[in-house]
Design a protein around this motif. Structure first.
Motif, mmCIF file in Angstrom:
data_model
loop_
_atom_site.group_PDB
_atom_site.id
_atom_site.type_symbol
_atom_site.label_atom_id
_atom_site.label_comp_id
_atom_site.label_asym_id
_atom_site.label_seq_id
_atom_site.Cartn_x
_atom_site.Cartn_y
_atom_site.Cartn_z
ATOM 1 N N LEU A 73 -1.637 16.966 -18.883
ATOM 2 C CA LEU A 73 -1.935 17.972 -19.723
ATOM 3 C C LEU A 73 -0.893 19.121 -19.557
ATOM 4 C CD1 LEU A 73 -3.831 19.378 -21.930
ATOM 5 C CD2 LEU A 73 -5.156 20.251 -19.635
ATOM 6 N N LEU A 74 -0.922 19.679 -18.239
ATOM 7 C CA LEU A 74 -0.054 20.808 -17.939
ATOM 8 C C LEU A 74 1.573 20.640 -17.840
ATOM 9 C CD1 LEU A 74 -2.302 22.350 -15.204
ATOM 10 C CD2 LEU A 74 -2.277 22.594 -17.778
ATOM 11 N N THR A 75 1.845 19.303 -18.031
ATOM 12 C CA THR A 75 3.257 18.713 -18.287
ATOM 13 C C THR A 75 3.564 18.144 -19.429
ATOM 14 O OG1 THR A 75 2.950 16.789 -16.946
ATOM 15 C CG2 THR A 75 3.728 18.469 -15.563
ATOM 16 N N GLN A 76 2.645 18.170 -20.261
ATOM 17 C CA GLN A 76 2.774 17.651 -21.740
ATOM 18 C C GLN A 76 3.098 16.317 -21.643
ATOM 19 O OE1 GLN A 76 4.980 20.623 -23.753
ATOM 20 N NE2 GLN A 76 3.240 21.298 -24.562
ATOM 21 N N LYS A 77 2.632 15.264 -20.643
ATOM 22 C CA LYS A 77 3.049 13.989 -20.681
ATOM 23 C C LYS A 77 1.882 12.916 -21.082
ATOM 24 C CE LYS A 77 7.006 15.123 -18.825
ATOM 25 N NZ LYS A 77 8.060 14.849 -19.763
ATOM 26 N N LYS A 78 2.475 12.000 -21.772
ATOM 27 C CA LYS A 78 1.404 11.133 -22.564
ATOM 28 C C LYS A 78 0.752 9.959 -21.848
ATOM 29 C CE LYS A 78 2.701 12.313 -27.280
ATOM 30 N NZ LYS A 78 3.231 12.016 -28.601
ATOM 31 N N SER A 79 1.661 9.548 -20.668
ATOM 32 C CA SER A 79 1.412 8.612 -19.686
ATOM 33 C C SER A 79 1.095 9.046 -18.348
ATOM 34 C CB SER A 79 2.344 7.428 -20.003
ATOM 35 O OG SER A 79 2.349 6.561 -18.846
ATOM 36 N N ILE A 80 0.157 8.538 -17.653
ATOM 37 C CA ILE A 80 -0.285 8.712 -16.342
ATOM 38 C C ILE A 80 1.037 8.247 -15.386
ATOM 39 C CG2 ILE A 80 -1.407 6.499 -15.736
ATOM 40 C CD1 ILE A 80 -3.529 8.124 -14.203
ATOM 41 N N GLN A 81 1.667 7.300 -15.748
ATOM 42 C CA GLN A 81 2.703 6.772 -14.974
ATOM 43 C C GLN A 81 3.951 7.834 -14.757
ATOM 44 O OE1 GLN A 81 1.230 4.791 -17.321
ATOM 45 N NE2 GLN A 81 0.361 3.314 -16.016
ATOM 46 N N GLU A 82 3.896 8.772 -15.788
ATOM 47 C CA GLU A 82 4.948 9.747 -15.664
ATOM 48 C C GLU A 82 4.734 10.848 -14.545
ATOM 49 O OE1 GLU A 82 7.686 10.143 -17.032
ATOM 50 O OE2 GLU A 82 7.827 9.018 -18.631
ATOM 51 N N VAL A 83 3.332 11.086 -14.179
ATOM 52 C CA VAL A 83 2.817 12.038 -13.292
ATOM 53 C C VAL A 83 2.692 11.506 -11.732
ATOM 54 C CG1 VAL A 83 2.206 13.630 -15.146
ATOM 55 C CG2 VAL A 83 0.487 12.173 -14.143
ATOM 56 N N LEU A 84 2.765 10.155 -11.673
ATOM 57 C CA LEU A 84 2.621 9.209 -10.612
ATOM 58 C C LEU A 84 3.981 9.103 -9.957
ATOM 59 C CD1 LEU A 84 -0.262 6.995 -11.281
ATOM 60 C CD2 LEU A 84 -0.692 9.168 -10.308
ATOM 61 N N LEU A 120 7.047 18.749 -8.774
ATOM 62 C CA LEU A 120 7.031 20.008 -8.040
ATOM 63 C C LEU A 120 6.151 20.752 -8.749
ATOM 64 C CD1 LEU A 120 11.017 21.116 -7.689
ATOM 65 C CD2 LEU A 120 9.303 20.167 -5.822
ATOM 66 N N LYS A 121 5.789 20.603 -9.886
ATOM 67 C CA LYS A 121 4.841 21.409 -10.827
ATOM 68 C C LYS A 121 3.485 20.718 -10.235
ATOM 69 C CE LYS A 121 3.886 22.979 -15.507
ATOM 70 N NZ LYS A 121 4.087 22.948 -16.936
ATOM 71 N N ARG A 122 3.282 19.466 -10.021
ATOM 72 C CA ARG A 122 2.238 18.917 -9.852
ATOM 73 C C ARG A 122 1.819 19.543 -8.314
ATOM 74 N NH1 ARG A 122 -0.447 13.037 -10.221
ATOM 75 N NH2 ARG A 122 -1.753 12.940 -8.417
ATOM 76 N N THR A 123 2.598 19.595 -7.644
ATOM 77 C CA THR A 123 2.149 20.066 -6.031
ATOM 78 C C THR A 123 1.760 21.555 -6.256
ATOM 79 O OG1 THR A 123 3.871 18.721 -4.914
ATOM 80 C CG2 THR A 123 3.387 20.791 -3.756
ATOM 81 N N ARG A 124 2.331 22.083 -7.149
ATOM 82 C CA ARG A 124 1.933 23.886 -7.183
ATOM 83 C C ARG A 124 0.639 23.775 -8.103
ATOM 84 N NH1 ARG A 124 6.314 24.901 -10.750
ATOM 85 N NH2 ARG A 124 5.115 26.726 -11.465
#
Length: 502
Positions: free
Chosen positions: A476-487, A184-188
């Motif tokens: 960066l904005l969700t403080q995740k270290k892996s790209i898989q976490e935001v895909l 949801l944050k990614r969309t925003r």
């Protein structure tokens, strides 16, 4: 035959029993929803009649009364069933059978249900729905992993296996509430960027994903074949050359949220398909683009980031790449040739080989020894011209180019140029790049897009361009270290399916 667990077998039997009772476990009719759980919780009114739908997440049978929890797209809420009040249009029998047969024996956690009922608060002051009418909307024949808590409300037995979470993102989203918030944050974030660019009068466009020549970057492409045309095609590795065509065609500023594809390695920062925002604005240069990027990043990051150790105070530092390398390695690379650079790499224990170009060697040194040191937003500027074949030569130092990368938290977030608009210089530099590639490797695409050169010959105005890695920005904005976490669906190896050998 695919292997079925004991729980799956039991649920399929329940499915058959529902059909015997005349209950359609997957009804087609619209289910009318009057509100959402979030809205109920914000505007709670005791004794109000409501109708909602969602997934049954908990069910605790207590004899003639039972408690459960329903989850819709906005949140979770407690629900309360009693034998004396429970009706169902799907089961035209007395209330006792609806409760004792339908609810207690044939409904499972994970089923999607519709409920109509009255709002009230329990003695513990918990907002609850007293269910009066109950409808099964979709039977779940595979059990959900149960996220449980101990006495101290510490989570255990959670759905936390990384590979399972990425492979079955649908389950991850159901049982891990924090995961949905990331997307949801990614969309925003994307919407915020879009609004920012739209307010400037720039136009969002679409450019081809299937391309006859994979241009605009150096990368190994995915190849396919068009049967009707009888030609090979490539999934785009970048959309840069098409956006520049639009600037040539008369657009003042264009941007695209581009899905790109590169047939290369995978790690916590790289996925074979990824999203980049590319923006091109006529009559601007890379100095203007640095100022513009500061405003864009400050607008986005101040709203979304909670990284207290990162300051988005402007102006961001602007550091020439060779100065950065000298600071962190002690070596001055100015005027060095390829063989000297290889020796430096050996001394610094950095990967090198005879096939690597001068540009690749410098890039490796910077990425290994310098990049990690820039936590606050920093522009690394003025790259050697060999590293930037689509970039204008620096107006003051012809061996450098007017290029910058934005580094935040030790990672590249954006790459930008004063775009090269001299068609003669452009074709010479692309030929030089292609000559080196053909000599040393077949892994990287460096074909010359002759139509793009023709377009440049009609004249492209001075232009500034930037590419921003959306996936890394969201990390960066969700403080995740892996790209898989935001895909939502990162690339995975094919799953080995269990098969019943009987």
């Amino acid at each position: 035959m695919t292997y079925l667990s004991e729980q799956q077998i039991i649920r399929r039997k329940k499915l058959d029993q529902l059909k015997i009772l005349g209950i359609n476990p997957y009804p087609s009719e619209e289910y009318v929803i009057t509100t959402t759980i979030c809205n109920i919780q914000k505007n709670f009114t005791e004794k109000e009649t409501i109708s909602i739908a969602g997934r049954l997440m908990r069910l605790r049978i207590l004899g003639k009364a039972s408690f459960g929890e329903i989850k819709d797209h906005t949140g979770c809420m407690q629900i309360y069933f009693t034998q004396d009040y429970l009706f169902s249009d799907q089961m035209k029998k007395e209330k006792e059978n609806v409760y004792n047969i339908f609810l207690k024996k044939l409904i499972d956690i994970g089923d999607i249900i519709g409920i109509k009922g009255i709002l009230f608060k329990t003695k513990m002051d918990e907002m609850t729905i007293h269910v009066h009418k109950f409808t099964l909307l979709s039977k779940s024949i595979r059990p959900l992993p149960q996220v449980k808590m101990d006495k101290n409300k510490k989570i255990y037995d959670a759905f936390s296996n990384t590979e399972q979470r990425y492979r079955m993102r649908y389950v991850d989203l159901i049982v891990n509430d924090h995961v949905k918030k990331i997307f949801l944050k990614r969309t925003r974030i994307i919407q915020k960027i879009r609004n920012f660019l739209d307010d400037k009068g720039y136009i969002e466009v679409d450019t081809p994903i299937l391309q006859s020549i994979p241009g605009g970057a150096i990368a190994r492409p995915f190849e396919t074949y068009h049967n009707t045309l009888g030609i090979p095609l490539y999934l785009r590795i970048a959309n840069e050359l098409y956006l520049k065509r639009l600037i040539i065609g008369g657009f003042h500023g264009v941007y695209e949220f581009s899905r790109n594809f590169r047939n290369e390695g995978m790690d916590r920062l790289h996925n074979p398909e990824f999203t980049v925002l590319e923006l091109y604005v006529a009559y601007k240069d890379y100095y203007w683009m640095m100022n513009f990027t500061e405003k864009l990043m400050k607008c986005i990051c101040n709203e979304f980031t909670k990284n207290n150790h990162i300051s988005f105070q402007t102006p961001f530092p602007r550091i020439p790449i060779l100065d950065s390398i000298k600071k962190y390695t002690g070596f001055d690379l100015k005027e060095m040739g390829k063989e000297e650079l290889r020796k430096i790499c050996k001394k610094l224990h950095i990967e090198e080989n005879i096939k690597m170009s001068k540009a690749k060697l410098i890039e490796n040194i910077f990425e290994e020894k310098c990049e990690k040191n820039y936590i606050n937003p920093t522009f690394i500027i003025d790259y050697p011209v060999e590293m930037s074949p689509l970039t204008k030569r620096h107006r003051y130092q012809k061996n450098l180019s007017e290029r910058f990368e934005l580094i935040i938290n030790g990672k590249e977030i954006a790459n930008a140029y004063s775009e090269l608009n001299d068609p003669i210089d452009q074709v010479d530099r692309l030929r030089e790049q292609m000559k080196f590639s053909e000599k040393n490797t077949k892994d990287e695409s460096t074909s010359i897009d002759q139509d793009f050169i023709r377009a440049l010959e009609f004249g492209m105005p001075p232009t500034a361009g930037i590419g921003i890695g959306i996936d890394r920005l969201v990390m960066l904005l969700t403080q995740k270290k892996s790209i898989q976490e935001v895909l939502l669906f990162p690339q995975m190896r094919p799953e080995k399916v269990k098969v019943d050998k009987k």
